[in-house]
Write a protein that holds these residues in place. Structure first.
Motif, PDB file in Angstrom:
ATOM      1  N   PHE A  93      10.509 -18.103   2.547  1.00 49.73           N
ATOM      2  CA  PHE A  93       9.260 -17.675   3.170  1.00 49.73           C
ATOM      3  C   PHE A  93       9.246 -16.188   3.518  1.00 49.73           C
ATOM      4  CE2 PHE A  93       9.120 -22.252   3.962  1.00 49.73           C
ATOM      5  CZ  PHE A  93       7.789 -22.540   3.697  1.00 49.73           C
ATOM      6  N   LEU A  94       9.848 -15.378   2.685  1.00 52.81           N
ATOM      7  CA  LEU A  94       9.939 -13.952   2.997  1.00 52.81           C
ATOM      8  C   LEU A  94       8.677 -13.176   2.656  1.00 52.81           C
ATOM      9  CD1 LEU A  94      13.559 -13.175   1.732  1.00 52.81           C
ATOM     10  CD2 LEU A  94      12.811 -13.762   4.024  1.00 52.81           C
ATOM     11  N   GLY A  95       7.719 -13.807   2.028  1.00 55.31           N
ATOM     12  CA  GLY A  95       6.563 -13.077   1.519  1.00 55.31           C
ATOM     13  C   GLY A  95       5.737 -12.388   2.566  1.00 55.31           C
ATOM     14  N   PHE A  96       5.425 -13.102   3.674  1.00 55.95           N
ATOM     15  CA  PHE A  96       4.562 -12.462   4.664  1.00 55.95           C
ATOM     16  C   PHE A  96       5.274 -11.303   5.348  1.00 55.95           C
ATOM     17  CE2 PHE A  96       6.700 -15.629   7.347  1.00 55.95           C
ATOM     18  CZ  PHE A  96       6.950 -14.912   8.508  1.00 55.95           C
ATOM     19  N   ASP A  97       6.590 -11.364   5.414  1.00 52.92           N
ATOM     20  CA  ASP A  97       7.365 -10.261   5.965  1.00 52.92           C
ATOM     21  C   ASP A  97       7.211  -9.023   5.090  1.00 52.92           C
ATOM     22  OD1 ASP A  97       9.224  -8.781   7.343  1.00 52.92           O
ATOM     23  OD2 ASP A  97      10.949  -9.714   6.391  1.00 52.92           O
ATOM     24  N   CYS A  98       7.254  -9.218   3.774  1.00 52.41           N
ATOM     25  CA  CYS A  98       7.120  -8.076   2.869  1.00 52.41           C
ATOM     26  C   CYS A  98       5.703  -7.515   2.892  1.00 52.41           C
ATOM     27  CB  CYS A  98       7.544  -8.464   1.459  1.00 52.41           C
ATOM     28  SG  CYS A  98       6.247  -8.730   0.296  1.00 52.41           S
ATOM     29  N   ALA A 154       4.676   2.082   7.455  1.00 49.56           N
ATOM     30  CA  ALA A 154       5.698   1.518   6.575  1.00 49.56           C
ATOM     31  C   ALA A 154       6.927   1.135   7.388  1.00 49.56           C
ATOM     32  CB  ALA A 154       6.075   2.536   5.498  1.00 49.56           C
ATOM     33  N   GLY A 155       7.690   0.178   6.869  1.00 49.68           N
ATOM     34  CA  GLY A 155       8.961  -0.142   7.498  1.00 49.68           C
ATOM     35  C   GLY A 155       9.042  -1.479   8.182  1.00 49.68           C
ATOM     36  N   SER A 156       7.893  -2.155   8.373  1.00 50.88           N
ATOM     37  CA  SER A 156       7.880  -3.497   8.940  1.00 50.88           C
ATOM     38  C   SER A 156       8.648  -3.555  10.261  1.00 50.88           C
ATOM     39  CB  SER A 156       8.462  -4.482   7.910  1.00 50.88           C
ATOM     40  OG  SER A 156       8.334  -5.814   8.319  1.00 50.88           O
ATOM     41  N   ALA A 157       9.506  -4.577  10.447  1.00 46.72           N
ATOM     42  CA  ALA A 157      10.178  -4.796  11.721  1.00 46.72           C
ATOM     43  C   ALA A 157      11.052  -3.603  12.126  1.00 46.72           C
ATOM     44  CB  ALA A 157      11.023  -6.061  11.649  1.00 46.72           C
ATOM     45  N   TYR A 158      11.556  -2.859  11.151  1.00 48.32           N
ATOM     46  CA  TYR A 158      12.355  -1.668  11.480  1.00 48.32           C
ATOM     47  C   TYR A 158      11.529  -0.674  12.295  1.00 48.32           C
ATOM     48  CZ  TYR A 158      13.959   3.090  10.814  1.00 48.32           C
ATOM     49  OH  TYR A 158      14.298   4.400  11.032  1.00 48.32           O
ATOM     50  N   SER A 159      10.318  -0.367  11.818  1.00 43.40           N
ATOM     51  CA  SER A 159       9.472   0.591  12.528  1.00 43.40           C
ATOM     52  C   SER A 159       8.988   0.023  13.858  1.00 43.40           C
ATOM     53  CB  SER A 159       8.272   0.979  11.661  1.00 43.40           C
ATOM     54  OG  SER A 159       8.690   1.685  10.500  1.00 43.40           O
ATOM     55  N   TYR A 160       8.669  -1.284  13.880  1.00 46.72           N
ATOM     56  CA  TYR A 160       8.250  -1.897  15.142  1.00 46.72           C
ATOM     57  C   TYR A 160       9.371  -1.813  16.173  1.00 46.72           C
ATOM     58  CZ  TYR A 160       5.010  -4.114  11.815  1.00 46.72           C
ATOM     59  OH  TYR A 160       4.099  -4.359  10.808  1.00 46.72           O
ATOM     60  N   GLY A 161      10.610  -2.040  15.716  1.00 44.17           N
ATOM     61  CA  GLY A 161      11.751  -1.957  16.627  1.00 44.17           C
ATOM     62  C   GLY A 161      11.917  -0.571  17.213  1.00 44.17           C
ATOM     63  N   THR A 218      11.331  -5.848  -4.269  1.00 43.42           N
ATOM     64  CA  THR A 218      11.850  -4.520  -4.628  1.00 43.42           C
ATOM     65  C   THR A 218      10.933  -3.451  -4.052  1.00 43.42           C
ATOM     66  OG1 THR A 218      12.785  -5.387  -6.685  1.00 43.42           O
ATOM     67  CG2 THR A 218      12.520  -2.997  -6.528  1.00 43.42           C
ATOM     68  N   TYR A 219       9.634  -3.697  -4.153  1.00 43.11           N
ATOM     69  CA  TYR A 219       8.645  -2.799  -3.538  1.00 43.11           C
ATOM     70  C   TYR A 219       8.927  -2.652  -2.043  1.00 43.11           C
ATOM     71  CZ  TYR A 219       4.202  -1.913  -1.139  1.00 43.11           C
ATOM     72  OH  TYR A 219       3.242  -1.442  -0.284  1.00 43.11           O
ATOM     73  N   SER A 220       9.108  -3.778  -1.345  1.00 37.85           N
ATOM     74  CA  SER A 220       9.342  -3.746   0.096  1.00 37.85           C
ATOM     75  C   SER A 220      10.664  -3.056   0.433  1.00 37.85           C
ATOM     76  CB  SER A 220       9.338  -5.169   0.661  1.00 37.85           C
ATOM     77  OG  SER A 220       8.114  -5.796   0.400  1.00 37.85           O
ATOM     78  N   SER A 221      11.685  -3.327  -0.364  1.00 38.16           N
ATOM     79  CA  SER A 221      12.990  -2.689  -0.132  1.00 38.16           C
ATOM     80  C   SER A 221      12.879  -1.173  -0.188  1.00 38.16           C
ATOM     81  CB  SER A 221      14.003  -3.158  -1.180  1.00 38.16           C
ATOM     82  OG  SER A 221      14.196  -4.531  -1.136  1.00 38.16           O
ATOM     83  N   SER A 222      12.159  -0.682  -1.191  1.00 37.14           N
ATOM     84  CA  SER A 222      12.046   0.773  -1.337  1.00 37.14           C
ATOM     85  C   SER A 222      11.280   1.380  -0.167  1.00 37.14           C
ATOM     86  CB  SER A 222      11.376   1.123  -2.665  1.00 37.14           C
ATOM     87  OG  SER A 222      10.042   0.643  -2.706  1.00 37.14           O
ATOM     88  N   ARG A 223      10.241   0.675   0.341  1.00 37.03           N
ATOM     89  CA  ARG A 223       9.486   1.194   1.496  1.00 37.03           C
ATOM     90  C   ARG A 223      10.324   1.162   2.763  1.00 37.03           C
ATOM     91  NH1 ARG A 223       7.221   1.456  -3.322  1.00 37.03           N
ATOM     92  NH2 ARG A 223       5.046   2.130  -3.236  1.00 37.03           N
ATOM     93  N   LEU A 224      11.154   0.151   2.892  1.00 34.69           N
ATOM     94  CA  LEU A 224      12.034   0.078   4.054  1.00 34.69           C
ATOM     95  C   LEU A 224      13.050   1.216   4.056  1.00 34.69           C
ATOM     96  CD1 LEU A 224      13.375  -1.287   6.498  1.00 34.69           C
ATOM     97  CD2 LEU A 224      14.629  -2.725   4.875  1.00 34.69           C
ATOM     98  N   VAL A 225      13.739   1.385   2.933  1.00 36.18           N
ATOM     99  CA  VAL A 225      14.758   2.437   2.855  1.00 36.18           C
ATOM    100  C   VAL A 225      14.105   3.811   2.996  1.00 36.18           C
ATOM    101  CG1 VAL A 225      16.466   3.503   1.337  1.00 36.18           C
ATOM    102  CG2 VAL A 225      16.352   1.021   1.541  1.00 36.18           C
ATOM    103  N   TYR A 226      12.898   3.977   2.406  1.00 38.14           N
ATOM    104  CA  TYR A 226      12.137   5.213   2.622  1.00 38.14           C
ATOM    105  C   TYR A 226      11.920   5.456   4.109  1.00 38.14           C
ATOM    106  CZ  TYR A 226       7.793   7.453   3.975  1.00 38.14           C
ATOM    107  OH  TYR A 226       6.857   8.185   4.665  1.00 38.14           O
TER     108      TYR A 226
END
Length: 460
Positions: A231-236, A87-94, A320-328
């Motif tokens: 085009f934010l979909g693939f990021d989420c 979880a976390g997308s680019a945050y976790s990759y970073g 909203t789903y992606s936001s909650s996973r990021l903040v988590y």
């Protein structure tokens, strides 16, 4: 304790923590999640506003430029997500590839991207809903119909706030149930887009395409930086990796497939919309419905307004789903209070979900669409830049799993992708950089005062 801003997270700890998530998502769910996010404000609002203010009928080319840059980025995301299914997308990759301070900056940028994008869409949702009410002679109090603007007599966008709360309530009941609703809504939305394109083709006037580039070639690129927001979909999709079955196979399908389908639909709607109505009339919050009313197709405009509400709802579900996973994810790492990083009995980050919902409600209720979209774009482009260059670091790491998908023509395409994102940032207005600088300054203060000392890396 040694002061080290570039200390790196452990892939083992991420995988061990994220295993508490229920793995329920397949390739079809990821495509629906991605298309649900991408085909929202971008398809029903931005073609009109960007055509009127920035690119003219050349907005179609703006979408093409944005899609090409996103195509490069999508391949980079596909490689990272298939190797690092957390979880976390680019945050976790970073955190894993560059170091904690970079991860934090990307996480802070993604918070800006995800939450502001939902807030922006909620204001568009409210505009379409209010137009639908007006068509049946129902109206809300004027003070509650738009963002805070005392000179226009508006103070809070009530319907924008209500739409976000309803989405959060649905997500809080469980991901599997939410995805069922989302998948049905995405199919309905695509059908409605085909209806608009099919009907609109009969009302195109070639004269409306002249001048095709009223703002010059620069208008195409300025427009591209704005529609990049669409085009934010693939990021989420990449944020959902911890909840995906067989992520090595399904993540690349969801990410790249989303972008291809979205690019085709965006350009089709842009061509038809600017052909139906001259671009200088489209600087409004509901241009698709407006265009249909201009050609005396009011009944279809009402139907499409209802469809637009469904379409924008799927975008709000996804983001909203992606936001909650990021903040988590940030709470999971200790950089925000640990209560935010808790998984509840339903296998959901409940605390994170309701925190982001509160923030989005306030943003969508008090700020206008125009004030939100440029800030979203700069957060997105920054994340995309680091993800692109992150592929170079991933290929050198022997301690991370082998990716099932690899960016072709390595290292040329990842480098071009990163440079293209930097180039697009140069077309953003100065005040966007000023507001973003303030945002990142606040983020760095939070990290240095709280996050660094409480980071779970300290306990590794």
């Amino acid at each position: 304790m040694k002061f080290d801003l570039l200390r790196k997270e452990s892939i083992g700890r991420y995988l061990n923590t994220d295993k508490k998530f229920a793995k329920t998502l397949g390739a079809k769910d990821l495509l629906a999640l991605g298309i649900g996010a991408v085909i929202g404000t971008g398809i029903f609002i931005l073609p009109g506003t960007v055509a009127a203010t920035t690119a003219g009928p050349g907005v179609t080319l703006s979408f093409l430029v944005a899609a090409l840059v996103c195509g490069l980025c999508s391949m980079c995301y596909a490689e990272l997500s298939s190797s690092i299914p957390v979880a976390g997308s680019a945050y976790s990759y970073g955190n894993l590839l560059f170091g904690e301070i970079v991860g934090w900056i990307l996480g802070w940028a993604l918070i800006l991207e995800y939450m502001l994008s939902v807030a922006a869409v909620s204001s568009g949702w409210a505009a379409y809903f209010n137009a639908l009410l007006n068509s049946v002679s129902i109206s809300l109090p004027h003070a509650l119909t738009n963002a805070y603007n005392p000179t226009q007599g508006t103070y809070f966008n009530l319907m924008a706030a209500i739409s976000v709360l309803l989405i959060a309530l649905m997500l809080s009941r469980g991901l599997k149930e939410s995805m069922r609703v989302n998948n049905v809504a995405v199919v309905l939305k695509i059908i409605i887009i085909f209806v608009f394109v099919g009907v609109g083709l009969f009302f195109i006037k070639p004269a409306n395409y002249k001048p095709f580039l009223p703002f010059g070639t620069n208008g195409i690129f300025h427009g591209a930086t704005t529609v990049f927001f669409a085009f934010l979909g693939f990021d989420c999709v990449s944020a959902s990796a911890a909840e995906v079955k067989n992520p090595k196979r399904n993540m690349p399908i969801g990410i790249i497939g989303t972008l291809i389908i979205a690019a085709v639909l965006y350009m089709a709607v842009s061509v038809v919309l600017t052909g139906m109505v001259h671009f200088d009339k489209l600087n409004i919050a509901n241009p698709v419905a407006f265009a249909l009313r201009q050609v005396n197709q009011g009944w279809l405009a009402d139907l499409l307004s209802l469809g637009a509400l469904v379409g924008m709802s799927t975008m709000m579900i996804s983001m909203t789903y992606s936001s909650s996973r990021l903040v988590y994810s940030i709470g999971r790492d200790g950089l925000l209070p640990p209560q935010i990083g808790k998984i509840n009995k339903k296998g959901l980050p409940g605390n994170a979900l309701w925190l982001v919902t509160l923030i989005i409600v306030l943003m969508g209720g008090f700020f206008s669409l125009d004030e939100l979209t440029h800030l979203v774009s700069i957060g997105t482009l920054l994340a995309f830049t680091f993800v692109s260059f992150g592929v170079l670091l991933l290929r050198r790491r022997k301690d991370l799993p082998e990716p099932s998908f690899k960016v072709p023509f390595y290292p040329v395409l990842p480098i071009i992708s990163g440079l293209a994102c930097i180039g697009m940032m140069c077309f953003l207005p100065l005040n966007t950089f000023i507001f973003a600088g303030i945002w990142f300054g606040i983020g760095l203060i939070i990290y240095l005062v709280y996050g660094y000392r409480h980071s779970k890396i300290n306990s590794n």
